[in-house]
Write a protein that holds these residues in place. Sequence first.
Motif, PDB file in Angstrom:
ATOM      1  N   LEU A   1      -5.954  13.802   8.084  1.00 25.04           N
ATOM      2  CA  LEU A   1      -4.995  13.085   8.918  1.00 25.04           C
ATOM      3  C   LEU A   1      -3.566  13.474   8.541  1.00 25.04           C
ATOM      4  CD1 LEU A   1      -6.504   9.487   8.785  1.00 25.04           C
ATOM      5  CD2 LEU A   1      -6.257  10.899  10.837  1.00 25.04           C
ATOM      6  N   ALA A   2      -2.691  13.491   9.520  1.00 23.75           N
ATOM      7  CA  ALA A   2      -1.271  13.688   9.247  1.00 23.75           C
ATOM      8  C   ALA A   2      -0.747  12.462   8.507  1.00 23.75           C
ATOM      9  CB  ALA A   2      -0.502  13.881  10.551  1.00 23.75           C
ATOM     10  N   VAL A   3       0.287  12.664   7.717  1.00 20.27           N
ATOM     11  CA  VAL A   3       0.910  11.553   6.994  1.00 20.27           C
ATOM     12  C   VAL A   3       1.333  10.461   7.967  1.00 20.27           C
ATOM     13  CG1 VAL A   3       2.956  10.922   5.639  1.00 20.27           C
ATOM     14  CG2 VAL A   3       1.616  12.943   5.009  1.00 20.27           C
ATOM     15  N   SER A   4       1.876  10.860   9.116  1.00 21.06           N
ATOM     16  CA  SER A   4       2.302   9.869  10.109  1.00 21.06           C
ATOM     17  C   SER A   4       1.112   9.059  10.628  1.00 21.06           C
ATOM     18  CB  SER A   4       3.034  10.546  11.267  1.00 21.06           C
ATOM     19  OG  SER A   4       2.192  11.505  11.891  1.00 21.06           O
ATOM     20  N   ALA A   5      -0.042   9.687  10.761  1.00 23.89           N
ATOM     21  CA  ALA A   5      -1.243   8.969  11.217  1.00 23.89           C
ATOM     22  C   ALA A   5      -1.688   7.954  10.168  1.00 23.89           C
ATOM     23  CB  ALA A   5      -2.369   9.955  11.526  1.00 23.89           C
ATOM     24  N   ILE A   6      -1.610   8.327   8.900  1.00 24.38           N
ATOM     25  CA  ILE A   6      -1.977   7.386   7.835  1.00 24.38           C
ATOM     26  C   ILE A   6      -1.056   6.180   7.873  1.00 24.38           C
ATOM     27  CG2 ILE A   6      -2.099   7.055   5.330  1.00 24.38           C
ATOM     28  CD1 ILE A   6      -2.963  10.059   5.182  1.00 24.38           C
ATOM     29  N   ARG A   7       0.216   6.417   8.075  1.00 18.15           N
ATOM     30  CA  ARG A   7       1.164   5.292   8.176  1.00 18.15           C
ATOM     31  C   ARG A   7       0.851   4.431   9.396  1.00 18.15           C
ATOM     32  NH1 ARG A   7       5.888   9.094   6.414  1.00 18.15           N
ATOM     33  NH2 ARG A   7       5.848   8.746   4.174  1.00 18.15           N
ATOM     34  N   PHE A   8       0.437   5.075  10.480  1.00 18.72           N
ATOM     35  CA  PHE A   8       0.052   4.336  11.678  1.00 18.72           C
ATOM     36  C   PHE A   8      -1.143   3.438  11.380  1.00 18.72           C
ATOM     37  CE2 PHE A   8      -2.514   4.069  15.596  1.00 18.72           C
ATOM     38  CZ  PHE A   8      -1.605   3.415  16.419  1.00 18.72           C
ATOM     39  N   TYR A   9      -2.175   3.996  10.750  1.00 19.58           N
ATOM     40  CA  TYR A   9      -3.344   3.196  10.371  1.00 19.58           C
ATOM     41  C   TYR A   9      -2.936   2.061   9.429  1.00 19.58           C
ATOM     42  CZ  TYR A   9      -6.845   6.339  12.428  1.00 19.58           C
ATOM     43  OH  TYR A   9      -7.631   7.057  13.293  1.00 19.58           O
ATOM     44  N   GLU A  10      -1.982   2.339   8.570  1.00 18.99           N
ATOM     45  CA  GLU A  10      -1.488   1.309   7.648  1.00 18.99           C
ATOM     46  C   GLU A  10      -0.888   0.137   8.419  1.00 18.99           C
ATOM     47  OE1 GLU A  10       1.997   0.899   4.288  1.00 18.99           O
ATOM     48  OE2 GLU A  10       1.091   2.869   4.591  1.00 18.99           O
ATOM     49  N   THR A  11      -0.135   0.416   9.478  1.00 20.00           N
ATOM     50  CA  THR A  11       0.470  -0.675  10.252  1.00 20.00           C
ATOM     51  C   THR A  11      -0.583  -1.546  10.930  1.00 20.00           C
ATOM     52  OG1 THR A  11       0.735   0.623  12.282  1.00 20.00           O
ATOM     53  CG2 THR A  11       2.575   0.654  10.701  1.00 20.00           C
ATOM     54  N   HIS A  12      -1.776  -1.008  11.099  1.00 18.10           N
ATOM     55  CA  HIS A  12      -2.874  -1.777  11.701  1.00 18.10           C
ATOM     56  C   HIS A  12      -3.788  -2.416  10.660  1.00 18.10           C
ATOM     57  CE1 HIS A  12      -1.537   0.290  15.307  1.00 18.10           C
ATOM     58  NE2 HIS A  12      -2.196  -0.638  15.979  1.00 18.10           N
ATOM     59  N   GLY A  13      -3.443  -2.280   9.389  1.00 19.94           N
ATOM     60  CA  GLY A  13      -4.215  -2.928   8.334  1.00 19.94           C
ATOM     61  C   GLY A  13      -5.481  -2.205   7.936  1.00 19.94           C
ATOM     62  N   ILE A  14      -5.654  -0.956   8.364  1.00 23.10           N
ATOM     63  CA  ILE A  14      -6.849  -0.205   7.995  1.00 23.10           C
ATOM     64  C   ILE A  14      -6.800   0.149   6.508  1.00 23.10           C
ATOM     65  CG2 ILE A  14      -8.219   1.883   8.442  1.00 23.10           C
ATOM     66  CD1 ILE A  14      -8.172  -0.159  10.782  1.00 23.10           C
ATOM     67  N   VAL A  15      -5.637   0.530   6.025  1.00 19.03           N
ATOM     68  CA  VAL A  15      -5.421   0.770   4.595  1.00 19.03           C
ATOM     69  C   VAL A  15      -4.215  -0.044   4.153  1.00 19.03           C
ATOM     70  CG1 VAL A  15      -6.473   3.065   4.483  1.00 19.03           C
ATOM     71  CG2 VAL A  15      -4.049   2.862   5.034  1.00 19.03           C
ATOM     72  N   GLU A  16      -4.239  -0.467   2.904  1.00 23.03           N
ATOM     73  CA  GLU A  16      -3.143  -1.248   2.340  1.00 23.03           C
ATOM     74  C   GLU A  16      -2.777  -0.652   0.987  1.00 23.03           C
ATOM     75  OE1 GLU A  16      -3.969  -5.450   2.265  1.00 23.03           O
ATOM     76  OE2 GLU A  16      -4.988  -5.336   4.199  1.00 23.03           O
ATOM     77  N   PRO A  17      -1.828   0.266   0.966  1.00 21.90           N
ATOM     78  CA  PRO A  17      -1.476   0.888  -0.305  1.00 21.90           C
ATOM     79  C   PRO A  17      -0.766  -0.099  -1.225  1.00 21.90           C
ATOM     80  CG  PRO A  17       0.100   1.514   1.374  1.00 21.90           C
ATOM     81  CD  PRO A  17      -0.986   0.730   2.069  1.00 21.90           C
ATOM     82  N   VAL A  18      -0.803   0.223  -2.480  1.00 19.97           N
ATOM     83  CA  VAL A  18       0.000  -0.522  -3.451  1.00 19.97           C
ATOM     84  C   VAL A  18       1.217   0.340  -3.748  1.00 19.97           C
ATOM     85  CG1 VAL A  18      -1.954  -1.771  -4.427  1.00 19.97           C
ATOM     86  CG2 VAL A  18      -1.305   0.431  -5.385  1.00 19.97           C
ATOM     87  N   ARG A  19       2.231  -0.263  -4.286  1.00 24.60           N
ATOM     88  CA  ARG A  19       3.442   0.476  -4.649  1.00 24.60           C
ATOM     89  C   ARG A  19       3.462   0.643  -6.163  1.00 24.60           C
ATOM     90  NH1 ARG A  19       6.741   2.302  -0.257  1.00 24.60           N
ATOM     91  NH2 ARG A  19       6.149   1.010   1.513  1.00 24.60           N
ATOM     92  N   ASN A  20       3.783   1.849  -6.592  1.00 25.27           N
ATOM     93  CA  ASN A  20       3.900   2.080  -8.030  1.00 25.27           C
ATOM     94  C   ASN A  20       5.273   1.608  -8.504  1.00 25.27           C
ATOM     95  OD1 ASN A  20       5.722   4.110  -7.354  1.00 25.27           O
ATOM     96  ND2 ASN A  20       4.409   5.798  -8.010  1.00 25.27           N
ATOM     97  N   ALA A  21       5.562   1.783  -9.783  1.00 19.72           N
ATOM     98  CA  ALA A  21       6.816   1.311 -10.355  1.00 19.72           C
ATOM     99  C   ALA A  21       8.025   1.943  -9.654  1.00 19.72           C
ATOM    100  CB  ALA A  21       6.863   1.614 -11.850  1.00 19.72           C
ATOM    101  N   GLY A  22       7.851   3.159  -9.146  1.00 22.91           N
ATOM    102  CA  GLY A  22       8.933   3.825  -8.434  1.00 22.91           C
ATOM    103  C   GLY A  22       9.020   3.445  -6.969  1.00 22.91           C
ATOM    104  N   GLY A  23       8.120   2.571  -6.499  1.00 23.70           N
ATOM    105  CA  GLY A  23       8.139   2.121  -5.115  1.00 23.70           C
ATOM    106  C   GLY A  23       7.390   3.025  -4.151  1.00 23.70           C
ATOM    107  N   HIS A  24       6.693   4.034  -4.676  1.00 21.97           N
ATOM    108  CA  HIS A  24       5.943   4.946  -3.824  1.00 21.97           C
ATOM    109  C   HIS A  24       4.560   4.381  -3.497  1.00 21.97           C
ATOM    110  CE1 HIS A  24       8.774   7.703  -5.999  1.00 21.97           C
ATOM    111  NE2 HIS A  24       9.049   7.975  -4.730  1.00 21.97           N
ATOM    112  N   ARG A  25       4.098   4.663  -2.285  1.00 26.77           N
ATOM    113  CA  ARG A  25       2.757   4.226  -1.878  1.00 26.77           C
ATOM    114  C   ARG A  25       1.708   4.955  -2.710  1.00 26.77           C
ATOM    115  NH1 ARG A  25       5.350   4.988   3.229  1.00 26.77           N
ATOM    116  NH2 ARG A  25       5.096   3.246   4.643  1.00 26.77           N
ATOM    117  N   ARG A  26       0.691   4.210  -3.107  1.00 29.58           N
ATOM    118  CA  ARG A  26      -0.473   4.797  -3.769  1.00 29.58           C
ATOM    119  C   ARG A  26      -1.718   4.192  -3.128  1.00 29.58           C
ATOM    120  NH1 ARG A  26       2.701   8.108  -4.943  1.00 29.58           N
ATOM    121  NH2 ARG A  26       3.318   8.724  -7.034  1.00 29.58           N
ATOM    122  N   TYR A  27      -2.671   5.065  -2.881  1.00 33.28           N
ATOM    123  CA  TYR A  27      -3.901   4.680  -2.205  1.00 33.28           C
ATOM    124  C   TYR A  27      -5.077   4.854  -3.153  1.00 33.28           C
ATOM    125  CZ  TYR A  27      -0.957   5.197   1.906  1.00 33.28           C
ATOM    126  OH  TYR A  27       0.060   5.073   2.823  1.00 33.28           O
TER     127      TYR A  27
END
Length: 149
Positions: free
Chosen positions: A17-43
């Motif tokens: 999947l394109a990064v933009s598609a993953i973010r799209f799925y994220e907005t629909h609750g399909i995946v819920e990343p956590v944020r690391n100490a630097g604020g970056h998404r981690r899956y």
Amino acid sequence: MAKDGLTIGDLSKRTGLAVSAIRFYETHGIVEPVRNAGGHRRYGRHDIRRLSFAMAAQKLGLPLSEIAHHMSDLPSHRAPSRSEWGEISLGIRDRIDAQIAQLNLLKDKLDGCIGCGCLSLDTCALYNPDDGAARAGPGPQFLKLSNGS
């Protein structure tokens, strides 16, 4: 892969999947990343399975909102158990069976009039004299009636 989870780039490579598609799925609750100490998404690795399932379900014709609804009961930060996936399967199975029945009905009636006028052949008068199906409303009435919907 980062020590504290997959980056969005890692997940993109693993799922295709394109990064933009993953973010799209994220907005629909399909995946819920956590944020690391630097604020970056981690899956998690389990997100590969969640995204793969969503992509497969979409190919079957399920809308993303329905997929998200079915997946909403799954744990978001660990891999679902076999029984949890089984519950999702049961929830979707009836939908898929109904869709298959509808497709079979359409396939069987495709060469004749299906009651909407889009296939008005010479034989249409046999199936729908004087467009009597129109009294039942718009759309393919014979297909709707045969399917019970």
